[in-house]
Enzyme design. Structure first.
Site, PDB file in Angstrom:
ATOM      1  N   HIS A  43       5.224 -27.179  -0.653  1.00  0.00           N
ATOM      2  CA  HIS A  43       4.346 -28.492  -1.370  1.00  0.00           C
ATOM      3  C   HIS A  43       3.257 -27.821  -2.431  1.00  0.00           C
ATOM      4  CE1 HIS A  43       5.959 -31.553   1.151  1.00  0.00           C
ATOM      5  NE2 HIS A  43       6.476 -30.514   2.071  1.00  0.00           N
ATOM      6  N   GLU A  82       0.822  -1.255  -0.026  1.00  0.00           N
ATOM      7  CA  GLU A  82      -0.059  -0.045   0.019  1.00  0.00           C
ATOM      8  C   GLU A  82       0.848   1.242   0.093  1.00  0.00           C
ATOM      9  OE1 GLU A  82      -2.823   0.377   3.152  1.00  0.00           O
ATOM     10  OE2 GLU A  82      -4.315   1.145   1.683  1.00  0.00           O
ATOM     11  N   LYS A 106     -13.626   2.064  -4.705  1.00  0.00           N
ATOM     12  CA  LYS A 106     -14.875   2.411  -3.821  1.00  0.00           C
ATOM     13  C   LYS A 106     -15.648   3.499  -4.395  1.00  0.00           C
ATOM     14  CE  LYS A 106     -11.795   2.829   0.298  1.00  0.00           C
ATOM     15  NZ  LYS A 106     -11.212   3.489   1.370  1.00  0.00           N
TER      16      LYS A 106
HETATM   17  O1  PA5 Z   1      -2.651   2.039   5.871  1.00  0.00           O
HETATM   18  C1  PA5 Z   1      -3.584   2.699   5.790  1.00  0.00           C
HETATM   19  O2  PA5 Z   1      -4.117   3.947   5.968  1.00  0.00           O
HETATM   20  C2  PA5 Z   1      -5.149   2.028   5.393  1.00  0.00           C
HETATM   21  O3  PA5 Z   1      -4.896   0.447   5.049  1.00  0.00           O
HETATM   22  C3  PA5 Z   1      -5.968   2.111   6.293  1.00  0.00           C
HETATM   23  O4  PA5 Z   1      -5.712   1.558   7.677  1.00  0.00           O
HETATM   24  C4  PA5 Z   1      -7.364   1.440   6.093  1.00  0.00           C
HETATM   25  O5  PA5 Z   1      -7.864   1.640   4.920  1.00  0.00           O
HETATM   26  C5  PA5 Z   1      -8.287   1.289   7.203  1.00  0.00           C
HETATM   27  O6  PA5 Z   1      -8.597   2.860   7.395  1.00  0.00           O
HETATM   28  P1  PA5 Z   1      -9.558   3.529   8.593  1.00  0.00           P
HETATM   29  O7  PA5 Z   1      -8.900   3.182   9.821  1.00  0.00           O
HETATM   30  O8  PA5 Z   1      -9.748   4.821   8.214  1.00  0.00           O
HETATM   31  O9  PA5 Z   1     -10.937   2.640   8.442  1.00  0.00           O
END
Ligand code: PA5
Length: 427
Positions: free
Chosen positions: A302, A281, A415
Protein backbone atom coordinates in the site's frame (compact mmCIF):
# COMPACT_ATOMS: atom_id res chain seq x y z
CA UNK A 1 10.25 -30.71 -1.25
CA UNK A 2 8.98 -31.68 2.27
CA UNK A 3 11.37 -29.86 4.59
CA UNK A 4 13.74 -28.32 2.11
CA UNK A 5 14.33 -24.71 1.24
CA UNK A 6 13.67 -24.42 -2.49
CA UNK A 7 14.57 -21.68 -4.95
CA UNK A 8 12.47 -21.11 -8.05
CA UNK A 9 12.57 -18.27 -10.54
CA UNK A 10 9.54 -16.69 -12.15
CA UNK A 11 10.80 -14.71 -15.09
CA UNK A 12 7.97 -14.06 -17.55
CA UNK A 13 10.07 -11.83 -19.84
CA UNK A 14 13.05 -14.21 -19.92
CA UNK A 15 15.60 -11.78 -18.58
CA UNK A 16 17.48 -14.79 -17.31
CA UNK A 17 18.20 -16.79 -20.39
CA UNK A 18 18.29 -20.45 -19.35
CA UNK A 19 21.36 -21.38 -21.39
CA UNK A 20 23.26 -18.39 -20.12
CA UNK A 21 22.22 -19.24 -16.56
CA UNK A 22 23.46 -22.82 -16.95
CA UNK A 23 26.69 -21.77 -18.54
CA UNK A 24 27.37 -19.20 -15.79
CA UNK A 25 26.75 -21.91 -13.17
CA UNK A 26 29.30 -24.19 -14.75
CA UNK A 27 31.74 -21.31 -15.23
CA UNK A 28 31.49 -20.71 -11.46
CA UNK A 29 31.94 -24.38 -10.52
CA UNK A 30 35.66 -23.98 -9.61
CA UNK A 31 34.83 -21.00 -7.40
CA UNK A 32 32.10 -23.00 -5.66
CA UNK A 33 34.48 -25.87 -4.98
CA UNK A 34 37.15 -23.50 -3.65
CA UNK A 35 34.59 -21.75 -1.43
CA UNK A 36 33.34 -25.03 -0.01
CA UNK A 37 36.87 -25.77 1.18
CA UNK A 38 37.42 -22.19 2.26
CA UNK A 39 39.83 -20.20 0.16
CA UNK A 40 43.32 -19.71 1.61
CA UNK A 41 43.20 -16.01 0.80
CA UNK A 42 40.29 -15.59 3.23
CA UNK A 43 41.27 -18.13 5.84
CA UNK A 44 41.32 -15.51 8.59
CA UNK A 45 37.66 -14.66 7.95
CA UNK A 46 36.16 -18.08 7.49
CA UNK A 47 35.74 -19.18 11.09
CA UNK A 48 31.98 -19.50 10.43
CA UNK A 49 32.29 -21.85 7.46
CA UNK A 50 32.52 -25.17 9.31
CA UNK A 51 29.86 -24.26 11.92
CA UNK A 52 31.62 -26.67 14.33
CA UNK A 53 34.55 -24.33 14.86
CA UNK A 54 32.32 -21.82 16.65
CA UNK A 55 29.31 -23.92 17.69
CA UNK A 56 30.53 -27.41 18.51
CA UNK A 57 28.38 -29.61 20.76
CA UNK A 58 30.38 -29.06 23.97
CA UNK A 59 30.51 -25.34 23.43
CA UNK A 60 26.76 -25.13 22.90
CA UNK A 61 26.16 -27.07 26.11
CA UNK A 62 28.16 -24.63 28.16
CA UNK A 63 26.60 -21.63 26.41
CA UNK A 64 23.13 -23.01 27.19
CA UNK A 65 24.08 -23.51 30.85
CA UNK A 66 25.20 -19.90 31.12
CA UNK A 67 22.05 -18.71 29.35
CA UNK A 68 19.89 -20.79 31.70
CA UNK A 69 21.46 -19.10 34.73
CA UNK A 70 20.48 -15.74 33.29
CA UNK A 71 16.99 -16.95 32.34
CA UNK A 72 16.36 -18.15 35.90
CA UNK A 73 16.95 -14.72 37.35
CA UNK A 74 16.49 -12.03 34.69
CA UNK A 75 13.28 -10.35 33.79
CA UNK A 76 15.04 -8.25 31.18
CA UNK A 77 18.18 -8.84 29.13
CA UNK A 78 19.74 -5.90 27.32
CA UNK A 79 21.74 -6.60 24.17
CA UNK A 80 24.25 -3.86 23.41
CA UNK A 81 25.64 -4.04 19.89
CA UNK A 82 25.43 -2.70 16.37
CA UNK A 83 25.69 -4.03 12.83
CA UNK A 84 26.71 -7.65 12.76
CA UNK A 85 26.92 -7.69 16.54
CA UNK A 86 23.16 -7.62 17.04
CA UNK A 87 21.42 -8.35 13.73
CA UNK A 88 21.28 -12.16 13.81
CA UNK A 89 19.99 -12.55 17.36
CA UNK A 90 17.46 -9.77 16.84
CA UNK A 91 16.31 -11.40 13.60
CA UNK A 92 15.79 -14.76 15.30
CA UNK A 93 14.18 -13.38 18.45
CA UNK A 94 11.70 -11.27 16.49
CA UNK A 95 10.91 -14.12 14.12
CA UNK A 96 10.39 -16.75 16.81
CA UNK A 97 9.06 -14.68 19.70
CA UNK A 98 10.01 -17.24 22.34
CA UNK A 99 7.82 -17.17 25.45
CA UNK A 100 8.65 -17.60 29.14
CA UNK A 101 11.98 -15.83 28.90
CA UNK A 102 13.16 -12.40 29.94
CA UNK A 103 12.18 -9.41 27.89
CA UNK A 104 14.94 -8.56 25.40
CA UNK A 105 15.88 -4.93 24.85
CA UNK A 106 18.26 -3.65 22.17
CA UNK A 107 20.57 -0.73 22.63
CA UNK A 108 24.01 0.41 21.52
CA UNK A 109 22.69 0.55 17.96
CA UNK A 110 22.00 4.29 17.89
CA UNK A 111 23.42 7.51 19.34
CA UNK A 112 19.96 9.05 19.75
CA UNK A 113 19.74 10.75 23.15
CA UNK A 114 15.99 10.10 23.27
CA UNK A 115 16.47 6.38 22.69
CA UNK A 116 19.04 6.17 25.48
CA UNK A 117 16.79 8.16 27.81
CA UNK A 118 13.88 5.87 27.02
CA UNK A 119 15.96 2.74 27.52
CA UNK A 120 17.07 3.92 30.96
CA UNK A 121 13.49 4.84 31.85
CA UNK A 122 12.23 1.50 30.61
CA UNK A 123 14.73 -0.36 32.78
CA UNK A 124 13.10 1.16 35.86
CA UNK A 125 10.13 -1.11 35.22
CA UNK A 126 12.20 -4.26 35.72
CA UNK A 127 13.42 -5.97 38.86
CA UNK A 128 16.31 -8.05 37.57
CA UNK A 129 18.43 -6.70 34.72
CA UNK A 130 21.26 -8.43 32.89
CA UNK A 131 23.26 -6.95 30.05
CA UNK A 132 25.42 -8.29 27.22
CA UNK A 133 27.77 -5.93 25.44
CA UNK A 134 28.83 -7.38 22.08
CA UNK A 135 31.63 -5.69 20.18
CA UNK A 136 34.39 -7.33 18.23
CA UNK A 137 37.31 -5.14 19.17
CA UNK A 138 35.36 -2.69 21.30
CA UNK A 139 36.29 0.33 19.22
CA UNK A 140 32.81 1.12 17.90
CA UNK A 141 31.33 4.28 19.41
CA UNK A 142 27.68 3.21 19.79
CA UNK A 143 28.13 0.05 21.87
CA UNK A 144 31.06 1.65 23.68
CA UNK A 145 29.08 4.56 25.13
CA UNK A 146 25.92 2.52 25.63
CA UNK A 147 27.89 -0.01 27.66
CA UNK A 148 29.27 2.74 29.86
CA UNK A 149 25.76 4.12 30.47
CA UNK A 150 24.30 0.73 31.33
CA UNK A 151 27.23 -0.34 33.50
CA UNK A 152 26.85 2.80 35.53
CA UNK A 153 23.13 2.26 35.75
CA UNK A 154 23.58 -1.30 37.04
CA UNK A 155 26.24 -0.21 39.52
CA UNK A 156 23.90 2.42 40.94
CA UNK A 157 21.02 0.00 41.20
CA UNK A 158 22.77 -3.11 42.48
CA UNK A 159 26.17 -2.00 43.78
CA UNK A 160 29.50 -2.73 42.05
CA UNK A 161 29.80 -6.41 42.97
CA UNK A 162 26.27 -7.43 42.07
CA UNK A 163 26.40 -5.36 38.87
CA UNK A 164 29.50 -7.29 37.76
CA UNK A 165 27.63 -10.56 38.09
CA UNK A 166 24.97 -9.23 35.77
CA UNK A 167 27.32 -8.14 33.01
CA UNK A 168 28.30 -10.32 30.05
CA UNK A 169 30.62 -9.10 27.33
CA UNK A 170 31.32 -10.76 23.99
CA UNK A 171 34.57 -9.69 22.36
CA UNK A 172 37.78 -10.98 20.84
CA UNK A 173 40.38 -12.44 23.14
CA UNK A 174 43.00 -9.80 23.87
CA UNK A 175 40.62 -6.89 23.24
CA UNK A 176 39.94 -3.96 25.58
CA UNK A 177 36.60 -5.57 26.26
CA UNK A 178 38.23 -8.72 27.56
CA UNK A 179 40.50 -6.60 29.74
CA UNK A 180 37.44 -4.83 31.18
CA UNK A 181 36.00 -8.25 32.02
CA UNK A 182 39.20 -9.39 33.70
CA UNK A 183 39.54 -6.17 35.68
CA UNK A 184 35.91 -6.06 36.80
CA UNK A 185 34.77 -9.65 37.03
CA UNK A 186 32.32 -9.57 34.10
CA UNK A 187 31.63 -12.81 32.26
CA UNK A 188 33.52 -12.93 28.99
CA UNK A 189 32.18 -14.68 25.89
CA UNK A 190 34.11 -15.14 22.68
CA UNK A 191 33.68 -13.21 19.47
CA UNK A 192 35.89 -15.41 17.29
CA UNK A 193 38.80 -13.56 15.74
CA UNK A 194 38.18 -15.29 12.42
CA UNK A 195 34.52 -14.24 12.11
CA UNK A 196 33.28 -10.80 11.06
CA UNK A 197 30.10 -9.34 12.57
CA UNK A 198 27.77 -10.09 9.70
CA UNK A 199 28.91 -13.71 9.59
CA UNK A 200 28.54 -14.22 13.35
CA UNK A 201 25.05 -15.77 13.63
CA UNK A 202 26.51 -19.15 14.61
CA UNK A 203 28.85 -17.84 17.30
CA UNK A 204 28.40 -16.61 20.89
CA UNK A 205 27.52 -13.25 19.32
CA UNK A 206 24.26 -14.49 17.84
CA UNK A 207 23.64 -17.61 19.88
CA UNK A 208 23.95 -16.35 23.46
CA UNK A 209 21.17 -13.72 23.28
CA UNK A 210 19.02 -16.22 21.38
CA UNK A 211 19.53 -18.80 24.14
CA UNK A 212 18.75 -16.29 26.88
CA UNK A 213 15.54 -15.39 25.06
CA UNK A 214 14.55 -19.06 25.07
CA UNK A 215 15.40 -20.10 21.53
CA UNK A 216 16.61 -23.67 21.06
CA UNK A 217 20.07 -22.79 19.76
CA UNK A 218 20.94 -26.45 19.16
CA UNK A 219 18.15 -26.50 16.56
CA UNK A 220 19.44 -23.25 15.01
CA UNK A 221 22.93 -24.72 14.75
CA UNK A 222 21.64 -28.03 13.41
CA UNK A 223 19.88 -26.02 10.68
CA UNK A 224 23.16 -24.29 9.86
CA UNK A 225 25.01 -27.61 9.75
CA UNK A 226 22.29 -29.15 7.62
CA UNK A 227 22.55 -26.35 5.09
CA UNK A 228 26.34 -26.54 5.14
CA UNK A 229 26.19 -30.26 4.34
CA UNK A 230 23.62 -29.67 1.62
CA UNK A 231 25.76 -26.98 -0.01
CA UNK A 232 28.80 -29.24 0.19
CA UNK A 233 26.83 -32.03 -1.52
CA UNK A 234 25.24 -29.99 -4.26
CA UNK A 235 27.28 -29.49 -7.39
CA UNK A 236 27.35 -26.22 -9.32
CA UNK A 237 24.38 -27.03 -11.55
CA UNK A 238 21.99 -27.42 -8.63
CA UNK A 239 23.69 -25.68 -5.72
CA UNK A 240 21.05 -23.40 -4.21
CA UNK A 241 23.57 -20.83 -2.91
CA UNK A 242 25.38 -20.62 -6.23
CA UNK A 243 22.12 -20.43 -8.20
CA UNK A 244 21.02 -17.49 -6.09
CA UNK A 245 24.38 -15.73 -6.42
CA UNK A 246 24.47 -16.30 -10.19
CA UNK A 247 20.86 -15.14 -10.70
CA UNK A 248 21.69 -11.94 -8.83
CA UNK A 249 24.81 -11.39 -10.91
CA UNK A 250 23.06 -11.93 -14.24
CA UNK A 251 20.21 -9.63 -13.26
CA UNK A 252 22.69 -7.01 -12.11
CA UNK A 253 24.45 -7.28 -15.46
CA UNK A 254 21.06 -6.77 -17.19
CA UNK A 255 20.82 -3.39 -15.48
CA UNK A 256 18.88 -4.19 -12.33
CA UNK A 257 20.24 -2.11 -9.48
CA UNK A 258 17.98 -3.08 -6.63
CA UNK A 259 17.08 -6.41 -5.09
CA UNK A 260 13.93 -6.26 -3.01
CA UNK A 261 13.25 -8.97 -0.47
CA UNK A 262 9.48 -9.46 -0.11
CA UNK A 263 7.71 -11.46 2.60
CA UNK A 264 4.22 -11.74 3.99
CA UNK A 265 5.11 -12.42 7.62
CA UNK A 266 6.07 -9.18 9.42
CA UNK A 267 7.96 -11.19 11.99
CA UNK A 268 10.63 -11.50 9.29
CA UNK A 269 11.25 -7.73 9.33
CA UNK A 270 14.47 -8.06 11.29
CA UNK A 271 15.56 -11.10 9.33
CA UNK A 272 15.32 -8.91 6.23
CA UNK A 273 17.42 -6.29 8.04
CA UNK A 274 20.02 -8.96 8.75
CA UNK A 275 20.01 -9.98 5.06
CA UNK A 276 20.31 -6.33 3.96
CA UNK A 277 23.33 -5.82 6.18
CA UNK A 278 25.00 -9.03 5.03
CA UNK A 279 24.76 -8.17 1.34
CA UNK A 280 25.10 -4.38 1.45
CA UNK A 281 28.14 -4.30 3.70
CA UNK A 282 29.82 -7.26 2.06
CA UNK A 283 29.18 -6.41 -1.56
CA UNK A 284 28.75 -2.66 -1.89
CA UNK A 285 32.26 -1.83 -3.06
CA UNK A 286 34.13 -0.56 -6.12
CA UNK A 287 31.06 1.43 -7.23
CA UNK A 288 29.08 -1.72 -7.93
CA UNK A 289 26.57 -4.18 -6.45
CA UNK A 290 22.85 -4.53 -6.02
CA UNK A 291 21.24 -2.32 -3.40
CA UNK A 292 19.29 -4.66 -1.10
CA UNK A 293 15.97 -3.42 0.29
CA UNK A 294 12.92 -5.10 1.79
CA UNK A 295 9.13 -4.90 1.65
CA UNK A 296 6.95 -6.24 4.41
CA UNK A 297 3.72 -7.26 2.74
CA UNK A 298 0.93 -6.69 2.60
CA UNK A 299 1.52 -3.37 4.43
CA UNK A 300 4.14 -2.07 2.03
CA UNK A 301 2.07 -3.03 -1.00
CA UNK A 302 0.00 0.00 0.00
CA UNK A 303 3.03 2.26 -0.32
CA UNK A 304 6.00 1.09 -2.41
CA UNK A 305 3.72 -1.45 -4.12
CA UNK A 306 2.76 1.33 -6.55
CA UNK A 307 6.41 1.95 -7.43
CA UNK A 308 7.07 -1.75 -7.94
CA UNK A 309 4.11 -2.13 -10.27
CA UNK A 310 4.49 1.00 -12.39
CA UNK A 311 7.58 2.95 -11.34
CA UNK A 312 11.13 2.89 -12.67
CA UNK A 313 11.85 -0.79 -13.49
CA UNK A 314 15.17 -0.92 -11.67
CA UNK A 315 14.42 -3.76 -9.28
CA UNK A 316 13.87 -7.46 -9.11
CA UNK A 317 12.31 -9.31 -6.19
CA UNK A 318 13.35 -12.12 -3.89
CA UNK A 319 10.31 -13.56 -2.15
CA UNK A 320 10.35 -15.55 1.08
CA UNK A 321 7.39 -17.91 1.02
CA UNK A 322 6.52 -19.81 4.21
CA UNK A 323 4.84 -23.16 3.54
CA UNK A 324 3.72 -24.14 7.03
CA UNK A 325 0.22 -23.10 8.02
CA UNK A 326 1.34 -22.06 11.46
CA UNK A 327 -1.72 -20.12 12.57
CA UNK A 328 -5.37 -20.18 11.75
CA UNK A 329 -7.80 -17.32 12.34
CA UNK A 330 -11.23 -17.50 10.75
CA UNK A 331 -13.11 -14.34 9.84
CA UNK A 332 -16.58 -14.61 11.38
CA UNK A 333 -19.91 -13.97 9.73
CA UNK A 334 -21.51 -10.66 10.80
CA UNK A 335 -24.94 -9.29 10.04
CA UNK A 336 -23.68 -5.69 9.99
CA UNK A 337 -23.27 -4.50 6.43
CA UNK A 338 -19.53 -3.95 6.04
CA UNK A 339 -19.43 -5.72 2.65
CA UNK A 340 -16.68 -8.14 3.69
CA UNK A 341 -19.00 -11.12 3.73
CA UNK A 342 -17.29 -12.61 0.71
CA UNK A 343 -14.43 -13.41 3.10
CA UNK A 344 -16.53 -14.77 5.96
CA UNK A 345 -15.50 -18.25 7.01
CA UNK A 346 -12.10 -17.85 5.36
CA UNK A 347 -8.81 -18.19 7.18
CA UNK A 348 -6.44 -15.19 7.48
CA UNK A 349 -3.59 -17.58 6.63
CA UNK A 350 -5.23 -18.54 3.32
CA UNK A 351 -6.13 -14.96 2.46
CA UNK A 352 -2.51 -13.94 3.10
CA UNK A 353 -1.29 -16.77 0.92
CA UNK A 354 -3.62 -15.74 -1.90
CA UNK A 355 -2.35 -12.16 -1.56
CA UNK A 356 1.21 -13.47 -1.87
CA UNK A 357 0.48 -15.44 -5.05
CA UNK A 358 -1.48 -12.52 -6.52
CA UNK A 359 1.39 -10.15 -5.82
CA UNK A 360 4.00 -12.36 -7.40
CA UNK A 361 1.75 -12.85 -10.45
CA UNK A 362 1.13 -9.10 -10.87
CA UNK A 363 4.79 -8.21 -10.42
CA UNK A 364 6.10 -10.91 -12.71
CA UNK A 365 3.50 -10.02 -15.38
CA UNK A 366 4.84 -6.50 -15.21
CA UNK A 367 8.19 -8.00 -16.17
CA UNK A 368 9.84 -8.03 -12.79
CA UNK A 369 11.99 -11.13 -12.35
CA UNK A 370 10.84 -12.87 -9.16
CA UNK A 371 13.08 -15.25 -7.26
CA UNK A 372 11.19 -17.30 -4.72
CA UNK A 373 12.70 -18.99 -1.67
CA UNK A 374 10.07 -21.37 -0.42
CA UNK A 375 10.86 -22.24 3.19
CA UNK A 376 9.16 -25.00 5.21
CA UNK A 377 8.42 -22.90 8.31
CA UNK A 378 9.62 -20.07 10.51
CA UNK A 379 11.33 -22.18 13.13
CA UNK A 380 14.76 -22.56 14.69
CA UNK A 381 16.03 -25.13 12.23
CA UNK A 382 14.89 -23.23 9.14
CA UNK A 383 16.29 -19.94 10.42
CA UNK A 384 19.63 -21.67 10.96
CA UNK A 385 19.47 -22.94 7.39
CA UNK A 386 18.62 -19.49 6.06
CA UNK A 387 21.43 -17.80 7.99
CA UNK A 388 23.98 -20.23 6.58
CA UNK A 389 22.52 -20.22 3.06
CA UNK A 390 22.65 -16.44 2.79
CA UNK A 391 26.08 -16.12 4.41
CA UNK A 392 27.54 -18.66 2.00
CA UNK A 393 25.71 -17.16 -0.95
CA UNK A 394 26.92 -13.71 0.02
CA UNK A 395 30.49 -14.98 0.12
CA UNK A 396 30.04 -16.47 -3.39
CA UNK A 397 28.28 -13.40 -4.69
CA UNK A 398 31.09 -11.12 -3.57
CA UNK A 399 33.67 -13.39 -5.16
CA UNK A 400 31.69 -13.45 -8.44
CA UNK A 401 31.62 -9.65 -8.29
CA UNK A 402 35.32 -9.62 -7.46
CA UNK A 403 35.04 -7.76 -4.17
CA UNK A 404 36.30 -8.77 -0.74
CA UNK A 405 33.34 -10.36 1.13
CA UNK A 406 34.75 -9.65 4.56
CA UNK A 407 35.92 -6.07 4.79
CA UNK A 408 34.00 -2.77 4.96
CA UNK A 409 36.47 0.07 4.34
CA UNK A 410 33.67 2.44 3.26
CA UNK A 411 32.17 2.73 6.73
CA UNK A 412 35.35 4.41 7.98
CA UNK A 413 34.79 7.58 5.96
CA UNK A 414 32.03 9.17 8.04
CA UNK A 415 33.75 7.95 11.20
CA UNK A 416 36.89 9.85 10.25
CA UNK A 417 34.94 13.11 10.03
CA UNK A 418 32.99 12.34 13.18
CA UNK A 419 36.03 11.42 15.26
CA UNK A 420 37.83 14.58 14.12
CA UNK A 421 34.90 16.69 15.35
CA UNK A 422 34.69 14.69 18.56
CA UNK A 423 38.45 15.07 19.10
CA UNK A 424 39.09 11.36 19.48
CA UNK A 425 42.74 10.88 20.43
CA UNK A 426 44.77 9.49 17.55
CA UNK A 427 46.03 5.98 18.36
O1 PA5 B 1 29.77 -6.94 9.89
C1 PA5 B 1 30.57 -6.21 10.45
O2 PA5 B 1 31.77 -6.51 10.59
C2 PA5 B 1 30.13 -4.88 11.04
O3 PA5 B 1 28.81 -4.62 10.72
C3 PA5 B 1 30.28 -4.90 12.55
O4 PA5 B 1 29.58 -5.99 13.06
C4 PA5 B 1 29.79 -3.60 13.19
O5 PA5 B 1 30.45 -2.52 12.63
C5 PA5 B 1 30.01 -3.62 14.69
O6 PA5 B 1 31.35 -3.84 14.98
P1 PA5 B 1 31.84 -4.18 16.44
O7 PA5 B 1 31.33 -5.51 16.81
O8 PA5 B 1 33.35 -4.23 16.33
O9 PA5 B 1 31.33 -3.11 17.33
Amino acid sequence: MENKIELTILDKKNFLNEDEFKSKLSEMAPLLEAAKKGEKEYKNFLGWLSVDETAGEEHLKSLCLQADQVRKDADVFVVIGIGGSNQASRAAIHALRPQNGPEIIWTGNTISAMEMKRTLEELERYRSIYINCIAKNFETLEPGIAFRMLRRYLEKRYGIKEASRRIFATGTPGSTLEQLCIDNGYTFLVFPEKVGGRYSAGTDVGLFPMAVAGIDICAVVSGMRNMKNRLLRESAKDNIALKYAVARKLLYDRGYNIEMMAYFEPRLDYFAKWWIQAFAESEGKDSKALYPVAVSASEDLHSVGQFIQQGNPILFETFLQVREKDASVILPYDEKKDYFDYLAGKDFWDINNIARCATMKAHSERGIPCLNFSIPAIDEHTLGELFYLFMFSCYLSCRINEVNPFDQPGVEFYKKNMFKELKKPVA
